[in-house]
Design an enzyme around this catalytic site. Structure first.
Site, PDB file in Angstrom:
ATOM      1  N   ARG A   1       0.825  -1.276   0.017  1.00  0.00           N
ATOM      2  CA  ARG A   1       0.221   0.043   0.208  1.00  0.00           C
ATOM      3  C   ARG A   1       0.962   1.094   0.064  1.00  0.00           C
ATOM      4  O   ARG A   1       2.100   1.209   0.389  1.00  0.00           O
ATOM      5  CB  ARG A   1      -1.009   0.030   1.251  1.00  0.00           C
ATOM      6  CG  ARG A   1      -1.696  -1.346   1.206  1.00  0.00           C
ATOM      7  CD  ARG A   1      -2.740  -1.056   2.684  1.00  0.00           C
ATOM      8  NE  ARG A   1      -3.717  -2.385   2.706  1.00  0.00           N
ATOM      9  CZ  ARG A   1      -3.231  -3.609   3.114  1.00  0.00           C
ATOM     10  NH1 ARG A   1      -2.003  -3.754   3.767  1.00  0.00           N
ATOM     11  NH2 ARG A   1      -4.368  -4.480   3.070  1.00  0.00           N
TER      12      ARG A   1
ATOM     13  N   LYS B   1      -1.954  -2.767   7.309  1.00  0.00           N
ATOM     14  CA  LYS B   1      -3.316  -2.800   7.881  1.00  0.00           C
ATOM     15  C   LYS B   1      -3.715  -3.745   8.714  1.00  0.00           C
ATOM     16  O   LYS B   1      -3.389  -4.849   8.621  1.00  0.00           O
ATOM     17  CB  LYS B   1      -4.113  -2.908   6.445  1.00  0.00           C
ATOM     18  CG  LYS B   1      -5.742  -2.785   6.945  1.00  0.00           C
ATOM     19  CD  LYS B   1      -6.504  -2.547   5.181  1.00  0.00           C
ATOM     20  CE  LYS B   1      -7.967  -2.150   5.547  1.00  0.00           C
ATOM     21  NZ  LYS B   1      -8.854  -2.101   4.334  1.00  0.00           N
TER      22      LYS B   1
ATOM     23  N   HIS C   1      -3.765   2.935  -5.614  1.00  0.00           N
ATOM     24  CA  HIS C   1      -3.996   1.714  -4.918  1.00  0.00           C
ATOM     25  C   HIS C   1      -4.302   0.828  -6.112  1.00  0.00           C
ATOM     26  O   HIS C   1      -4.586  -0.336  -5.957  1.00  0.00           O
ATOM     27  CB  HIS C   1      -5.218   1.836  -4.011  1.00  0.00           C
ATOM     28  CG  HIS C   1      -5.398   0.536  -2.957  1.00  0.00           C
ATOM     29  ND1 HIS C   1      -4.498   0.469  -2.058  1.00  0.00           N
ATOM     30  CD2 HIS C   1      -6.380  -0.208  -3.088  1.00  0.00           C
ATOM     31  CE1 HIS C   1      -5.031  -0.770  -1.375  1.00  0.00           C
ATOM     32  NE2 HIS C   1      -6.021  -1.131  -2.142  1.00  0.00           N
TER      33      HIS C   1
ATOM     34  N   ARG D   1      -1.848  -1.892  -6.543  1.00  0.00           N
ATOM     35  CA  ARG D   1      -1.896  -3.122  -5.891  1.00  0.00           C
ATOM     36  C   ARG D   1      -2.832  -3.918  -6.386  1.00  0.00           C
ATOM     37  O   ARG D   1      -2.320  -5.328  -6.298  1.00  0.00           O
ATOM     38  CB  ARG D   1      -2.262  -2.585  -4.229  1.00  0.00           C
ATOM     39  CG  ARG D   1      -2.316  -3.681  -3.425  1.00  0.00           C
ATOM     40  CD  ARG D   1      -2.766  -3.115  -1.987  1.00  0.00           C
ATOM     41  NE  ARG D   1      -3.202  -4.025  -1.111  1.00  0.00           N
ATOM     42  CZ  ARG D   1      -2.614  -4.913  -0.431  1.00  0.00           C
ATOM     43  NH1 ARG D   1      -1.166  -4.803  -0.304  1.00  0.00           N
ATOM     44  NH2 ARG D   1      -3.255  -6.008   0.731  1.00  0.00           N
TER      45      ARG D   1
ATOM     46  N   HIS E   1      -3.254 -10.607   3.514  1.00  0.00           N
ATOM     47  CA  HIS E   1      -4.855 -10.770   3.553  1.00  0.00           C
ATOM     48  C   HIS E   1      -4.783 -11.629   4.638  1.00  0.00           C
ATOM     49  O   HIS E   1      -4.298 -13.131   4.638  1.00  0.00           O
ATOM     50  CB  HIS E   1      -5.476 -11.158   2.528  1.00  0.00           C
ATOM     51  CG  HIS E   1      -5.796 -10.056   1.531  1.00  0.00           C
ATOM     52  ND1 HIS E   1      -6.046 -10.349   0.071  1.00  0.00           N
ATOM     53  CD2 HIS E   1      -5.762  -8.666   1.530  1.00  0.00           C
ATOM     54  CE1 HIS E   1      -6.108  -9.264  -0.465  1.00  0.00           C
ATOM     55  NE2 HIS E   1      -5.806  -8.107   0.278  1.00  0.00           N
TER      56      HIS E   1
ATOM     57  N   TYR F   1      -9.874 -11.153  -6.903  1.00  0.00           N
ATOM     58  CA  TYR F   1      -9.093 -10.907  -8.117  1.00  0.00           C
ATOM     59  C   TYR F   1      -9.123 -11.874  -9.296  1.00  0.00           C
ATOM     60  O   TYR F   1      -8.917 -11.737 -10.321  1.00  0.00           O
ATOM     61  CB  TYR F   1      -7.457 -10.463  -7.601  1.00  0.00           C
ATOM     62  CG  TYR F   1      -7.270  -9.445  -6.719  1.00  0.00           C
ATOM     63  CD1 TYR F   1      -7.235  -8.274  -7.312  1.00  0.00           C
ATOM     64  CD2 TYR F   1      -6.904  -9.865  -5.521  1.00  0.00           C
ATOM     65  CE1 TYR F   1      -7.145  -7.122  -6.499  1.00  0.00           C
ATOM     66  CE2 TYR F   1      -6.876  -8.750  -4.635  1.00  0.00           C
ATOM     67  CZ  TYR F   1      -6.675  -7.335  -4.983  1.00  0.00           C
ATOM     68  OH  TYR F   1      -6.551  -6.339  -4.254  1.00  0.00           O
TER      69      TYR F   1
END
Length: 362
Positions: A176, A201, A307, A310, A333, A342
């Site tokens: 990020r 995150k 973003h 990414r 994640h 994705y």
């Protein structure tokens, strides 16, 4: 050259007061200044109390500013009435105003709702039953915008200097934007071609790759950064922001080379939380502007942001045949279902099967 951040006087909302005695409240997000000022030793006003509650829970500065912003918007919309004097109908009317009259996106309405729930529960101490009964906006999931390989090449071709290097690193590592800007020297291992992302995150750490084509440019950046660090040490300005209580445990750690930001600001700036004047990391607006300009010059019609690189990183890895668990770990994640989004934008798979018309033409 030193840039000082000036903060006007704060609005004294601490205890409920008559509407005509409450100072004027600025409602623009760019005008939120109280959270960026170090908390004084005097009795904190309402905005400082929100900031203190956010910092006690280790929220980011952007979240802190956002929560103060929505508290001010609520009070201003009701004629500068203190939020403690408002009830369920008043709060719901404000949320309806955002959704109906302002036509805010569901994500924006959710953000406002979370900010107001935080205000009443953790700042005003009013965990009232009606807080749980407020209507929560429901938004539909959206597929991420993904650039093709050619479009990424066009974007990078229209950028230069440090912004180009950062954009290339974001696409090549899947980080990020703020993770890249907060990257410290000690977390960049060019020999092993790895980057350690600290407190990403959700407060999670992870490792990701360093693209081979960026090893030499990053090495050059480190050499230039070391020269700046030597200049700062000679001036007595080599101190850098440290996480949590690291400064109390190791007072001189902030002056050491491993803790310096890789991508630093060209000038000294005032820390928005402590008021200390130091060399901070590069401001995100520099990268955002470079990306916006490159997308325009490249003639790309997609709504591509920083973003988006990414998203493109993950999609292109899956297109290259890498398994989804590898992509999940690189992105950080917690749940593979988050990475599964994705697969919906690939050029193959159940949602991108060959059209019967193309088969007929073949």
């Amino acid at each position: 050259m030193t840039h000082q951040v000036m903060y006007p006087g704060s609005n004294a909302m601490d205890t409920p007061a008559p509407a005509d005695s409450v100072p004027v409240i600025t409602t623009g997000l760019a005008q939120i200044h109280d959270t960026a000022r170090p908390v004084s030793t005097s009795a904190p006003n309402l905005w400082d109390r929100i900031a203190i509650a956010c910092r006690a829970r280790h929220f980011s500065l952007s979240t802190e500013r956002s929560y103060v912003h929505w508290a001010k918007r609520l009070a201003a919309w009701h004629g500068r009435v203190h939020p403690a004097k408002l009830g369920a109908d008043d709060v719901q009317a404000f949320l309806n105003h955002l959704a109906v009259e302002k036509r805010c996106a569901p994500s924006t309405c959710k953000q406002a709702l979370c900010a107001l729930q935080f205000l009443y529960r953790h700042v005003l101490g009013s965990d009232l039953p009606w807080l749980n009964d407020l209507a929560r906006p429901r938004g539909q999931p959206r597929l991420p915008v993904v650039l093709s390989v050619r479009e990424v090449q066009a974007v990078l071709a229209h950028t230069s200097g440090t912004p180009r290097l950062i954009l290339a690193l974001l696409y090549g590592s899947g980080m990020r934007m703020m993770e890249a800007l907060r990257l410290r020297v000690k977390d960049l291992d060019l020999e092993r071609r790895t980057i350690t992302v600290r407190e990403g995150k959700g407060g999670k750490d992870r490792t990701t790759m360093v693209p081979e084509s960026l090893v030499q440019p990053l090495h050059d950046v480190l050499q230039h950064r070391r020269r700046l660090h030597d200049i700062d040490r000679a001036r007595g300005m080599a101190d850098v922001e440290l996480p949590h209580a690291m400064e109390a445990k190791s007072p001189r750690a902030g002056q050491q080379w491993p803790w310096q930001f890789v991508f630093c600001s060209p000038d000294y700036a005032t820390c928005p939380r402590t008021g200390a004047i130091r060399r901070h990391h590069l401001h995100e607006v520099n990268v955002q502007r470079a990306m916006r300009r490159a997308v325009q010059l490249a003639g790309i019609q997609k709504r591509a942001t920083v973003h988006t690189l990414r998203h493109s990183f993950a999609t292109h890895l899956l297109e290259a045949g890498y398994d989804i668990r590898t992509v999940q770990e690189l992105l950080g994640h917690s749940d593979v279902s988050t990475t599964m989004v994705y697969t919906h934008v690939l050029n193959r798979g159940s949602h991108a099967a060959l059209s019967p018309l193309d088969r007929l033409s073949a």
